[in-house]
Design an enzyme around this catalytic site. Structure first.
Site, PDB file in Angstrom:
ATOM      1  N   HIS A 188       0.800  -1.218   0.000  1.00 16.26           N
ATOM      2  CA  HIS A 188       0.000   0.000   0.000  1.00 16.26           C
ATOM      3  C   HIS A 188       0.835   1.272   0.000  1.00 16.26           C
ATOM      4  CE1 HIS A 188      -3.175  -2.887   0.717  1.00 16.26           C
ATOM      5  NE2 HIS A 188      -3.894  -2.014   0.062  1.00 16.26           N
ATOM      6  N   ARG A 295     -10.563   3.759  -1.967  1.00 18.29           N
ATOM      7  CA  ARG A 295     -10.147   2.920  -0.830  1.00 18.29           C
ATOM      8  C   ARG A 295     -10.449   3.675   0.467  1.00 18.29           C
ATOM      9  NH1 ARG A 295      -5.591   1.566  -4.550  1.00 18.29           N
ATOM     10  NH2 ARG A 295      -5.433  -0.708  -4.658  1.00 18.29           N
ATOM     11  N   ARG A 331     -15.603   1.658  -2.166  1.00 19.28           N
ATOM     12  CA  ARG A 331     -15.429   0.333  -1.574  1.00 19.28           C
ATOM     13  C   ARG A 331     -15.555   0.441  -0.062  1.00 19.28           C
ATOM     14  NH1 ARG A 331      -9.801  -2.766  -2.266  1.00 19.28           N
ATOM     15  NH2 ARG A 331      -9.104  -1.228  -0.755  1.00 19.28           N
ATOM     16  N   GLU A 430     -11.475 -10.948  -5.943  1.00 23.20           N
ATOM     17  CA  GLU A 430     -10.033 -10.942  -5.675  1.00 23.20           C
ATOM     18  C   GLU A 430      -9.549 -12.203  -4.977  1.00 23.20           C
ATOM     19  OE1 GLU A 430      -9.122  -7.300  -3.524  1.00 23.20           O
ATOM     20  OE2 GLU A 430     -10.919  -7.443  -2.325  1.00 23.20           O
ATOM     21  N   ASN A 453      -4.354  -7.348  -7.391  1.00 22.52           N
ATOM     22  CA  ASN A 453      -3.281  -7.382  -6.381  1.00 22.52           C
ATOM     23  C   ASN A 453      -3.517  -8.560  -5.451  1.00 22.52           C
ATOM     24  OD1 ASN A 453      -2.781  -4.951  -7.577  1.00 22.52           O
ATOM     25  ND2 ASN A 453      -3.580  -3.717  -5.902  1.00 22.52           N
ATOM     26  N   ASP A 454      -4.741  -8.707  -5.026  1.00 20.41           N
ATOM     27  CA  ASP A 454      -5.058  -9.831  -4.145  1.00 20.41           C
ATOM     28  C   ASP A 454      -5.314 -11.118  -4.920  1.00 20.41           C
ATOM     29  OD1 ASP A 454      -4.834  -8.979  -1.443  1.00 20.41           O
ATOM     30  OD2 ASP A 454      -6.496  -7.617  -1.815  1.00 20.41           O
ATOM     31  N   ARG A 464       1.921 -10.446  -0.977  1.00 22.46           N
ATOM     32  CA  ARG A 464       2.215  -9.216  -1.713  1.00 22.46           C
ATOM     33  C   ARG A 464       3.148  -8.286  -0.955  1.00 22.46           C
ATOM     34  NH1 ARG A 464      -3.756  -6.319  -1.954  1.00 22.46           N
ATOM     35  NH2 ARG A 464      -2.658  -4.376  -2.316  1.00 22.46           N
ATOM     36  N   CYS A 501      -9.574  -3.113 -11.082  1.00 26.24           N
ATOM     37  CA  CYS A 501      -9.006  -1.964 -10.371  1.00 26.24           C
ATOM     38  C   CYS A 501      -7.694  -2.306  -9.666  1.00 26.24           C
ATOM     39  CB  CYS A 501     -10.015  -1.388  -9.381  1.00 26.24           C
ATOM     40  SG  CYS A 501     -10.490  -2.562  -8.103  1.00 26.24           S
TER      41      CYS A 501
HETATM   42  C1  PEP Z   1      -6.615  -5.418  -5.331  1.00 31.05           C
HETATM   43  O1  PEP Z   1      -6.515  -6.303  -4.483  1.00 31.05           O
HETATM   44  O2  PEP Z   1      -6.233  -5.548  -6.503  1.00 31.05           O
HETATM   45  C2  PEP Z   1      -7.194  -4.105  -4.967  1.00 31.05           C
HETATM   46  C3  PEP Z   1      -7.461  -3.205  -5.879  1.00 31.05           C
HETATM   47  O3  PEP Z   1      -7.412  -3.867  -3.635  1.00 31.05           O
HETATM   48  P1  PEP Z   1      -6.252  -3.460  -2.614  1.00 31.05           P
HETATM   49  O4  PEP Z   1      -4.992  -3.231  -3.408  1.00 31.05           O
HETATM   50  O5  PEP Z   1      -6.716  -2.248  -1.899  1.00 31.05           O
HETATM   51  O6  PEP Z   1      -6.182  -4.683  -1.748  1.00 31.05           O
HETATM   52 MG    MG Z   2      -7.550  -6.086  -2.603  1.00 31.18          MG
END
Ligand code: PEP
Ligand code: MG
Length: 596
Positions: A188, A295, A331, A430, A453-454, A464, A501
């Site tokens: 993040h 977010r 979200r 995700e 990402n997840d 990650r 996203c």
């Molecule tokens: C993701 O997981 O791709 C996402 C957009 O959410 P975050 O990165 O906030 O977990």
């Molecule tokens: Mg995520």
């Protein structure tokens, strides 16, 4: 070298932020040392008290009294007999040094907080740590409160940066760039840096030890390059790169009002990802057609208490109004994982990424969830709201979250509070489980937004946050492509829009693949929008579909990456810059990241 985490070139003097957890020295005292130790403790308490009083005064002047109240609570804690008497007792009875005694007592007090069912009070544990750390630092003669003094145009170098630190410093506008030893492309901290358009290199090994305060640092957040005290010649290369980057930004901005449409007419909507309200002007300036991901958990970052319903409401209203009727996807809180309320660590879970985060956290902290839902319902009067729930793994979770939303709607209605019309309620896809049952979820969700990402973290089993396995992060892994295809097929069959996203959406190397897969929308940080748009406008979807077909006949991630890169080269004669490295597979195995 490190991982390029936020594009742009910066040159500035290093500001080393030492956030390493203080190590508490543990000593046994001789009898003669007991009294002086008690005096040392008293001096540290007095000094901590003076520092807090001073801080409180500064903050009251600049930010008003809300934060100041927290500092006043910390001052009271400093003098609480539960802390002071108990520390003195340990010094006298157990003959241990003051630092050790403070740490032990703090741990004990935190245990008491653990057993309080109320979420808000449980969170006060972080205040205990905050106060204990201050006393210990003062006992050890260390500098405290250094975070308020980032010099202008500094390159902030740190072992690790919490999302809160990164956000607050980036927001101060005094930071030219970030360099951290730990972290990966989708941590993040990296996301915050990108959102604030501040160049960042993460996963830079031992940069915080090797760079000294005041060193001249030249950094390239696209390629992950860091030079310390560069020669005149090297510096001029960097300046030239900086100039080129600014020029390409300028050109990209000129395409702001053009639609992202392929040469054969396939239209993709490009939205923006945001964490803070201050990002809205930059998103609009870069051509965002809506917000694809807000977010909201970032509202928790620079504070120790949960936002009130009114604060939630004001933030949502502001973004809905600022976007003037464009869709705004908000979200619900994705707390937990590496995003924890307050500045210090949440009660440590053995495996936070698989623990109580996102929708799970909200469903087990109902009051917190309801506060947000009520605010969203009220704010929906002011614009084009789309609501989405994070980390949905099954249909029951979606039903439970939706029924909570409906219960809040009914309660507000009964109380005569104005609420907007029904708005679309979607989910983030995700997890592999959500992808595998996307057909069922599509029956009950109004849209999908894929969080790669997840999704990649959970499907390829790579943390990650962990640099050791960052080289395995492969968006073009055949399993990821197949999962994406499954999600899209389910969305299309149910006739609901499918967006992406995650970070993959904003990386131009993947643009053709995503165009071919058939995404309706892509959402990314502001700086990425014009670049992705440029690629979409230069190809036909038919051609992209051919490319994807070829890619999916291959087997290994390396083969697919090489193929996509070559095909992109052939089409554009300029391969899009990959933010991580020019050869994703060649990233050296990086080291561990322990905190979020
Ligand atoms: C993701 O997981 O791709 C996402 C957009 O959410 P975050 O990165 O906030 O977990
Ligand atoms: Mg995520």
């Amino acid at each position: 070298m490190g991982i390029g985490a936020s594009p742009g070139v910066a040159v500035g003097h290093a500001f080393i932020l030492d956030r390493k957890r203080i190590r508490t020295p543990k000593l046994r005292l001789a009898e003669a040392e007991v009294e002086p130790e008690r005096m040392r403790m008293k001096t540290a308490i007095d000094l901590s008290d003076r520092q807090l009083a001073e801080l409180k005064e500064q903050i009251t002047r600049t930010e008003g009294s809300d934060h100041a109240l927290i500092l006043e609570a910390h001052r009271l804690m400093l003098h609480d007999p539960m802390l002071v008497d108990e520390v003195n007792r340990l010094i006298v009875d157990d003959r241990i040094n003051a630092e050790w005694a403070v740490r032990r007592v703090a741990r004990k007090i935190k245990h008491l907080f653990d057993n309080i069912p109320d979420e808000y009070f449980r969170e006060r544990r972080s205040d205990v740590d905050y106060v204990a750390d201050r006393i210990i630092r003062n006992l050890m003669g260390q500098v405290v409160d250094e975070e308020v003094e980032v010099p202008a145009e500094a390159i902030v170098v740190a072992h690790d940066l919490s999302p809160a630190d990164a956000a607050l410093m980036a927001r101060s506008g005094r930071v030219a760039g970030f360099v951290t030893d730990l972290g990966g492309q989708t941590s993040h901290t990296a996301i915050v840096a990108r959102a604030r358009e501040t160049p960042a290199v993460v996963g830079a090994g031992r940069a915080s030890e090797q760079i000294s305060p005041g060193d001249l640092v030249a950094m390239d957040g696209t390629r992950g390059v860091i030079l310390v005290n560069p020669s005149e010649e090297q510096l001029s290369v960097f300046r030239e790169e900086q100039r080129r980057y600014q020029e390409s930004e300028r050109l990209a901005l000129m395409t702001k009002d053009q639609p992202a449409v392929s040469t054969d007419g396939y239209r993709i909507r490009l939205n923006g990802n945001m964490e803070f309200l201050e990002e809205i002007p930059s998103l609009l300036a870069h051509g965002a057609e809506g917000i694809g991901l807000y977010r909201t958990e970032f509202m928790f970052l620079d504070r120790k208490t949960a936002p009130t319903e009114e604060e939630h409401y004001r933030a949502y209203r502001q973004v809905l109004e600022a976007m003037g009727g464009r869709p705004v996807t908000i979200r619900t809180l994705d707390l937990g994982g590496d995003k924890v309320p307050g500045k210090t660590k949440h009660e440590k879970e053995p495996n936070p990424a698989m623990g109580l985060r996102a929708i799970r956290y909200c469903l087990s902290n109902r009051e917190l969830f309801r506060t947000q839902l009520r605010a969203l319902l009220r704010a929906s009067v002011h614009g084009n709201l789309r609501l989405m729930f994070p980390l949905i793994c099954g249909v029951s979770e979606l039903r439970e979250a939706r029924s909570e939303l409906e219960a809040c709607r009914t309660a507000l209605g009964r109380a005569g509070v104005p609420v907007g019309k029904r708005f679309p309620v979607g989910i983030m896809v995700e997890t592999p489980s959500a992808a595998m049952i996307a057909d069922r979820l599509a029956q009950e969700a109004d849209f999908f937004s894929v969080g790669t990402n997840d999704l990649i973290q959970y499907s390829l089993a790579i943390d990650r946050q962990n640099r050791e396995v960052a080289y395995l992060y492969r968006p073009l892994h055949l399993s990821v492509l197949r999962l994406l295809q499954t999600i899209i097929d389910a969305g299309k069959a149910a006739n609901i829009p499918v967006s992406m996203c995650g970070e993959m959406a904003g990386d131009p190397l993947y643009t053709l693949v995503l165009l071919a897969l058939g995404f309706d929308e892509l959402s990314m940080t502001s700086g990425q929008i014009p670049v992705v748009k440029r690629f979409i406008r230069r190809v036909s979807r038919t051609d992209a579909v051919e490319l994807l077909k070829g890619a999916m006949e291959l087997t290994t991630a390396e083969e697919i990456e090489r193929y996509v890169r070559t095909e992109m080269d052939r089409r554009f004669s300029e391969t899009p810059e990959h933010p991580e490295s020019s050869e994703p597979g060649q990233e050296p195995p990086p080291s561990d990241r322990t905190t979020g």
